[in-house]
Design a protein around this motif. Structure first.
Motif, PDB file in Angstrom:
ATOM      1  N   PRO A   1       0.808  -1.227   0.000  1.00  0.00           N
ATOM      2  CA  PRO A   1       0.000   0.000   0.000  1.00  0.00           C
ATOM      3  C   PRO A   1       0.836   1.270   0.000  1.00  0.00           C
ATOM      4  CG  PRO A   1      -0.964  -1.620   1.478  1.00  0.00           C
ATOM      5  CD  PRO A   1       0.358  -2.177   1.034  1.00  0.00           C
ATOM      6  N   ALA A   2       2.005   1.242   0.633  1.00  0.00           N
ATOM      7  CA  ALA A   2       2.856   2.434   0.697  1.00  0.00           C
ATOM      8  C   ALA A   2       3.410   2.815  -0.667  1.00  0.00           C
ATOM      9  CB  ALA A   2       4.007   2.190   1.673  1.00  0.00           C
ATOM     10  N   LYS A   3       3.450   1.848  -1.603  1.00  0.00           N
ATOM     11  CA  LYS A   3       4.022   2.108  -2.921  1.00  0.00           C
ATOM     12  C   LYS A   3       2.983   2.117  -4.037  1.00  0.00           C
ATOM     13  CE  LYS A   3       8.570   0.229  -1.733  1.00  0.00           C
ATOM     14  NZ  LYS A   3       9.619  -0.769  -2.058  1.00  0.00           N
ATOM     15  N   LEU A   4       1.726   1.895  -3.709  1.00  0.00           N
ATOM     16  CA  LEU A   4       0.681   1.908  -4.725  1.00  0.00           C
ATOM     17  C   LEU A   4       0.472   3.314  -5.281  1.00  0.00           C
ATOM     18  CD1 LEU A   4      -2.113  -0.298  -3.106  1.00  0.00           C
ATOM     19  CD2 LEU A   4      -0.877  -0.815  -5.234  1.00  0.00           C
ATOM     20  N   PRO A   5       0.179   3.445  -6.576  1.00  0.00           N
ATOM     21  CA  PRO A   5      -0.241   4.757  -7.089  1.00  0.00           C
ATOM     22  C   PRO A   5      -1.470   5.222  -6.315  1.00  0.00           C
ATOM     23  CG  PRO A   5       0.201   3.229  -8.892  1.00  0.00           C
ATOM     24  CD  PRO A   5       0.248   2.422  -7.639  1.00  0.00           C
ATOM     25  N   LEU A   6      -1.551   6.514  -6.046  1.00  0.00           N
ATOM     26  CA  LEU A   6      -2.642   7.026  -5.215  1.00  0.00           C
ATOM     27  C   LEU A   6      -4.016   6.759  -5.817  1.00  0.00           C
ATOM     28  CD1 LEU A   6      -1.389  10.423  -3.755  1.00  0.00           C
ATOM     29  CD2 LEU A   6      -2.117   8.384  -2.499  1.00  0.00           C
ATOM     30  N   ASP A   7      -4.110   6.699  -7.151  1.00  0.00           N
ATOM     31  CA  ASP A   7      -5.414   6.454  -7.763  1.00  0.00           C
ATOM     32  C   ASP A   7      -5.816   4.983  -7.720  1.00  0.00           C
ATOM     33  OD1 ASP A   7      -3.484   5.650  -9.575  1.00  0.00           O
ATOM     34  OD2 ASP A   7      -4.576   6.355 -11.338  1.00  0.00           O
ATOM     35  N   ILE A   8      -4.945   4.129  -7.183  1.00  0.00           N
ATOM     36  CA  ILE A   8      -5.233   2.701  -7.043  1.00  0.00           C
ATOM     37  C   ILE A   8      -5.588   2.352  -5.598  1.00  0.00           C
ATOM     38  CG2 ILE A   8      -4.264   0.363  -7.320  1.00  0.00           C
ATOM     39  CD1 ILE A   8      -4.668   1.780  -9.948  1.00  0.00           C
ATOM     40  N   VAL A   9      -5.121   3.161  -4.643  1.00  0.00           N
ATOM     41  CA  VAL A   9      -5.243   2.829  -3.216  1.00  0.00           C
ATOM     42  C   VAL A   9      -6.678   2.533  -2.799  1.00  0.00           C
ATOM     43  CG1 VAL A   9      -4.980   3.735  -0.873  1.00  0.00           C
ATOM     44  CG2 VAL A   9      -3.161   4.071  -2.544  1.00  0.00           C
ATOM     45  N   HIS A  10      -7.670   3.253  -3.352  1.00  0.00           N
ATOM     46  CA  HIS A  10      -9.051   3.049  -2.885  1.00  0.00           C
ATOM     47  C   HIS A  10      -9.594   1.676  -3.253  1.00  0.00           C
ATOM     48  CE1 HIS A  10      -9.816   4.417  -7.001  1.00  0.00           C
ATOM     49  NE2 HIS A  10     -11.045   3.975  -6.905  1.00  0.00           N
ATOM     50  N   TYR A  11      -8.922   0.953  -4.135  1.00  0.00           N
ATOM     51  CA  TYR A  11      -9.352  -0.409  -4.458  1.00  0.00           C
ATOM     52  C   TYR A  11      -8.895  -1.421  -3.404  1.00  0.00           C
ATOM     53  CZ  TYR A  11     -10.829   1.249  -9.051  1.00  0.00           C
ATOM     54  OH  TYR A  11     -11.460   1.918 -10.073  1.00  0.00           O
ATOM     55  N   VAL A  12      -8.251  -0.948  -2.344  1.00  0.00           N
ATOM     56  CA  VAL A  12      -7.955  -1.803  -1.194  1.00  0.00           C
ATOM     57  C   VAL A  12      -9.031  -1.634  -0.118  1.00  0.00           C
ATOM     58  CG1 VAL A  12      -6.244  -2.334   0.609  1.00  0.00           C
ATOM     59  CG2 VAL A  12      -5.480  -1.683  -1.657  1.00  0.00           C
TER      60      VAL A  12
END
Length: 282
Positions: A100-111
């Motif tokens: 999660p610390a390295k995910l693109p910010l526009d992908i994080v909400h899919y967690v």
């Protein structure tokens, strides 16, 4: 990462949806072929009876949502599209999870948990069953294999309120329930996952199909826990956090569906995965 583009496959897909409208209402349809990097639409036709004005907006991964306002009486929507699709095949070797610390910010909400994928309720189960499995593609595939082996595919086993935790407890469902459970288990392990709908080959009776994508190695990859269709046959329609974002029809009012006819034709021979390649269509 080794990437191979498949030869373009020609398809013709579409649907006819008929409703009895009891009072003037708004529909939002998500049945059009997505305008994505791996799909090219060469011919497309949308008709409504009666003839109505249609608004359209493009959303995630090229999803196209259409809104119209239907009067009282019988209403029919006809949609047909032809085009080509060229899925991307990637070797599964080295397809790793991204923290999660390295995910693109526009992908994080899919967690995050969502309406039909309350992953926060499945944390203990996911850890117990899958924490020891090799992270990355192998772990997501293990989730799909577990669902396929332990959840019965049964028409009428769920309804519009059924969430992933219900499916886990009841061990019965249809494609959207299988997809929701796969998404929720991935998210419970901090793997971004999202819901995908499409036209698919070989479904009996013909219908819209739901599967999911997981984000691995900086790309989205398709998974289908039902194992009902060739994964590379999917012509993408909608993409979202869960079915609330990608339902083929959202009805703001009172209407009863009286007919649904979905069709899929492809002019290329089926190919089978060798188990060592992952498929991306986005």
């Amino acid at each position: 990462m080794s990437i191979n583009m498949e030869e373009p496959m020609r398809f013709t897909v579409g649907c006819r949806l008929r409703y009895q409208v009891k009072a003037p209402i708004a529909f939002v349809f998500n049945v059009a072929v997505a305008d994505s990097a791996c799909q090219e639409i060469t011919e497309e036709k949308l008709q409504t009876d009666p003839d109505l004005a249609v608004e359209q907006v493009k959303l995630v991964a090229g999803s196209r949502h259409m809104r119209l306002h239907a009067p009282v009486g019988e209403f029919t929507l006809h949609y047909r599209a032809s085009g080509t699709r060229a899925p991307v095949q990637v070797s599964t070797a080295g397809l790793a999870e991204v923290s999660p610390a390295k995910l693109p910010l526009d992908i994080v909400h899919y967690v995050y948990p969502s309406r039909y994928c309350p992953s926060d309720r499945l944390l203990n189960f996911a850890a117990r069953e899958f924490a020891a499995v090799q992270p990355g593609y192998v772990r997501v595939q293990a989730i799909c294999d577990w669902i396929h082996a332990n959840v019965e595919y049964a028409f009428g086993a769920s309804d519009a309120h059924t969430a992933a935790n219900d499916t886990l407890l009841g061990r019965r469902g249809v494609c959207r329930d299988f997809a929701h459970l796969g998404i929720a288990l991935c998210r419970a392990l901090n793997i971004p996952a999202r819901f995908v709908t499409g036209y698919a080959q070989g479904l009996q009776p013909p219908d819209f199909h739901a599967c999911f994508e997981a984000y691995l190695g900086q790309r989205w990859f398709l998974f289908d826990p039902t194992k009902l269709i060739p994964l590379d046959s999917i012509v993408r329609i909608g993409t979202g956090r869960d079915a609330a974002d990608a339902s083929f029809a959202t009805i703001f009012g009172s209407a009863q569906m009286t007919e649904m006819n979905v069709f899929y034709h492809e002019t290329v021979q089926e190919t089978e995965s060798d188990g060592h390649t992952a498929l991306s269509t986005c």
